[in-house]
Design a protein around this motif. Structure first.
Motif, short mmCIF file in Angstrom:
data_model
loop_
_atom_site.label_atom_id
_atom_site.label_comp_id
_atom_site.label_asym_id
_atom_site.label_seq_id
_atom_site.Cartn_x
_atom_site.Cartn_y
_atom_site.Cartn_z
N PRO A 40 0.51 -0.36 6.08
CA PRO A 40 1.27 0.09 4.93
C PRO A 40 1.85 1.47 5.10
CG PRO A 40 -1.07 0.26 4.49
CD PRO A 40 -0.93 -0.45 5.81
N ASN A 41 1.45 2.21 6.15
CA ASN A 41 1.99 3.55 6.34
C ASN A 41 3.33 3.56 7.05
OD1 ASN A 41 -0.21 4.94 5.19
ND2 ASN A 41 -1.43 4.57 7.04
N SER A 70 7.06 3.37 7.20
CA SER A 70 8.10 3.54 6.19
C SER A 70 9.24 2.60 6.44
CB SER A 70 8.63 4.98 6.22
OG SER A 70 9.28 5.23 7.45
N THR A 85 -4.76 3.36 1.47
CA THR A 85 -3.35 3.30 1.03
C THR A 85 -2.99 1.90 0.59
OG1 THR A 85 -2.79 5.06 2.59
CG2 THR A 85 -0.97 3.74 1.72
N LEU A 86 -3.39 0.89 1.38
CA LEU A 86 -3.10 -0.48 1.02
C LEU A 86 -3.76 -0.85 -0.30
CD1 LEU A 86 -1.89 -3.22 1.58
CD2 LEU A 86 -3.87 -3.77 2.98
N GLU A 98 -4.56 1.17 -2.77
CA GLU A 98 -3.86 1.84 -3.86
C GLU A 98 -2.53 1.16 -4.16
OE1 GLU A 98 -3.56 5.79 -2.43
OE2 GLU A 98 -5.71 6.25 -2.68
N ASP A 99 -1.78 0.82 -3.11
CA ASP A 99 -0.50 0.14 -3.31
C ASP A 99 -0.70 -1.20 -3.99
OD1 ASP A 99 0.88 2.19 -2.14
OD2 ASP A 99 1.08 1.23 -0.17
N THR A 136 -1.37 -0.96 -7.65
CA THR A 136 -0.14 -0.72 -8.42
C THR A 136 0.67 -2.00 -8.56
OG1 THR A 136 -0.04 1.56 -7.64
CG2 THR A 136 1.99 0.62 -8.51
N TRP A 137 0.80 -2.72 -7.46
CA TRP A 137 1.55 -3.98 -7.51
C TRP A 137 0.91 -4.97 -8.48
CZ3 TRP A 137 1.34 -4.15 -1.48
CH2 TRP A 137 2.26 -3.22 -0.96
N PRO A 186 4.14 -6.21 3.02
CA PRO A 186 3.74 -4.96 2.35
C PRO A 186 4.81 -3.88 2.39
CG PRO A 186 2.65 -5.17 4.47
CD PRO A 186 3.34 -6.48 4.22
N GLY A 215 6.29 -5.17 -0.75
CA GLY A 215 5.25 -5.27 -1.78
C GLY A 215 5.76 -6.02 -2.99
N CYS A 237 8.35 -5.38 -6.51
CA CYS A 237 9.23 -4.57 -7.35
C CYS A 237 9.67 -5.43 -8.54
CB CYS A 237 10.47 -4.12 -6.58
SG CYS A 237 10.12 -2.98 -5.23
#
Length: 521
Positions: free
Chosen positions: A209-210, A212, A251-252, A254-255, A258-259, A327, A330, A332
């Motif tokens: 997931p890091n 970009s 990070t994954l 946390e992402d 949120t998703w 990912p 993810g 939106c």
């Protein structure tokens, strides 16, 4: 029309000479009456000929030629396309049929996997059965990973989640045997998440997931970066391997948290325009609907009727799985609008998931954080309008609206808000047929016999969007003096568009400006 005049004059002269030889006054009067009538008749014929000629020329040049929708692909026709071993006899003919009239509602669940690239056009039944089984297993793995992440994020007890895993959420195929359980994602052990994509031959990919957006699209070192992410080779990376892995997992998590939250909000808010088109799902029992909600951890659904609870639960399950599958994107807002019609048609979750993956191969660019995909598409719409109607384009320039930002919503959710449920599906099916033709390598020559002679294009949606704007050129030029007014006009299109007229206009634009735009680019 000199020939008409000369021949008529000769005929009239002959008549006058013949009748004049009698020398009678009454006869001369009769001649004058006959001559007047003849002249009037000839004038009407000439006028009619001029009108017909002008109209004929107008039809040839007009970009807005009309035709009625042809019949959709019927179950009988669909069955006749296959050989005894389950191969399509003529993929081009099949795609042309879909392109001209869409697909009958009763066979959409069979046809869509072909249009969306889940199955190759030249695949046989045995190959498709293997793909289907493989795809189902991989979807189930994703769902197990989603449930474990949900347990990490919500703190639910293991007993609750274990019991939930045995329920028949959505497709009655959610229960999994212990033998199928493989490596877990973050929170449950120390192995990275490795997913398999059955649509690329079961190839494995490592999720980081890091990475970009810019890193994932870099052309010079993307492969090296992927290898180094998966197999660190330097001493420095070995020293920091443990901390990097932990950070990656955090990070994954946390992402994904949120998703999950956004997915559930959007799922609850999803409208019910699909209900009249999916009788089986519309009649789902309250018990099954509530059970499906419990399995995916859906809450605050008490105000919804059972079928909408069930629909929302399916949205959550598939969108969560997609967020793990891709990912980089993810989840939106807006993606639920694209999935809703698919799950209304596809009753099995794993089939709906892979159809959605196929759909998102192109649509995913609409949801990139850097919006590069959106900007490219808006630029293409602007070029189409400029090439077709310079007067309208100059007016947009005066309003500082030549970037066509006013069609942003149409681009992001592919006309989902402007068209009815059935109209949306018809537009998408024609669009998917174009994309399937391109994947299959069908060029212009394959479409020469089609009535409109419009070759398949990846950007049919953009031509349809441009056509919807051009259809309102008069109002835009004469009435609107700001981009905000144009945005309101576009938002008010909902329920006012004729999807088959829109597609006709879009195909005409492809014929008239596509090559010009490609050359200029």
């Amino acid at each position: 029309m000199p020939f008409i005049f000369s021949s008529s004059s000769a005929a009239n002269a002959a008549t006058v000479t013949q009748l004049g030889s009698g020398g009678a006054g009454a006869s001369n009067a009769g001649v004058r009456v006959n001559l007047t009538i003849t002249t009037l008749f000839i004038g009407l014929v000439i006028a009619a000929a001029i009108i017909m000629y002008s109209t004929s020329r107008g039809r040839l040049k007009s970009p807005w030629s009309r035709r009625k929708r042809k019949h959709s692909l019927t179950p009988q026709q669909w069955k006749s396309f296959f050989t005894p071993d389950g191969k399509l006899r003529d993929g081009v003919k099949f795609l042309k049929k879909v392109r001209s009239g869409g697909v009958d509602a009763s066979i959409r669940s069979e046809v869509w996997p072909f249009l969306l690239g889940v199955y190759e056009l030249n695949s046989c039944k045995e190959e498709r059965d293997k793909l289907r089984t493989h795809g189902r297993k991989n979807y189930e793995k994703l769902r197990r990973q989603c449930r474990k992440l949900l347990r990490c994020n919500t703190g639910e007890s293991d007993s609750f989640m274990d019991s939930a895993e045995s329920e028949d959420v959505v497709s009655a195929r959610e229960s999994l045997s212990s033998e199928e359980i493989t490596s877990s994602p973050v929170c449950s052990d120390n192995t990275p998440i490795v997913l398999e994509d059955p649509m690329v031959g079961g190839s494995r990919r490592y999720i980081d997931p890091n990475i970009s957006d810019s890193d994932s699209t870099a052309s010079d070192s993307s492969q090296d970066a992927e290898v180094s992410q998966t197999f660190p080779s330097s001493d420095t990376k070995e020293e920091n391997d443990e901390s990097t892995e932990v950070q990656s997992k955090l990070t994954l998590t946390e992402d994904f948290s949120t998703w999950q939250r956004i997915i559930r909000l959007d799922a609850i808010r999803a409208n019910g325009d699909w209900i009249p088109y999916s009788k089986t799902q519309a009649e789902v029992s309250e018990e099954r609907a509530v059970r499906s909600a419990e399995v995916v951890g859906l809450k605050d659904y008490e105000h919804l009727e059972p079928c909408r609870i069930f629909h929302a639960s399916r949205l959550v399950a598939i969108l969560e799985a997609y967020a793990l599958h891709d990912p980089e994107i993810g989840y939106c807002q807006g993606m639920s609008d694209l999935l809703s019609p698919i799950i209304a048609v596809m009753t099995e979750d794993h089939e709906a998931f892979w159809c959605f993956v196929g759909f998102m191969r192109k649509a995913r660019h609409n949801f990139r954080l850097d919006e590069t995909g959106i900007r490219r598409q808006l630029s293409r719409v602007s070029k189409i309008i400029k090439s077709k109607d310079s007067h309208l384009y100059k007016h947009l320039e005066k309003l500082q609206a030549e970037d066509c930002f006013f069609v942003y919503r149409m681009v992001v959710v592919l006309f989902r808000r402007e068209l009815s449920f059935e109209q949306t599906i018809c537009l998408w099916e024609v669009m998917w047929a174009d994309q399937a033709a391109i994947r299959a390598g069908v060029g212009k020559s394959g479409w020469n016999r089609i009535r409109q002679r419009a070759p398949p294009t990846e950007d049919l949606l953009l031509y349809a969007i441009a056509a919807s704007v051009l259809q309102r050129r008069k109002q835009i030029i004469e009435k609107y003096s700001s981009m905000d007014e144009i945005i309101r006009e576009c938002n008010n299109m909902a329920g006012q568009l004729d999807v088959w007229k829109l597609l006709d206009d879009a195909h005409d634009l492809v014929v008239s400006v596509h090559d010009k735009i490609e050359t200029a680019s």
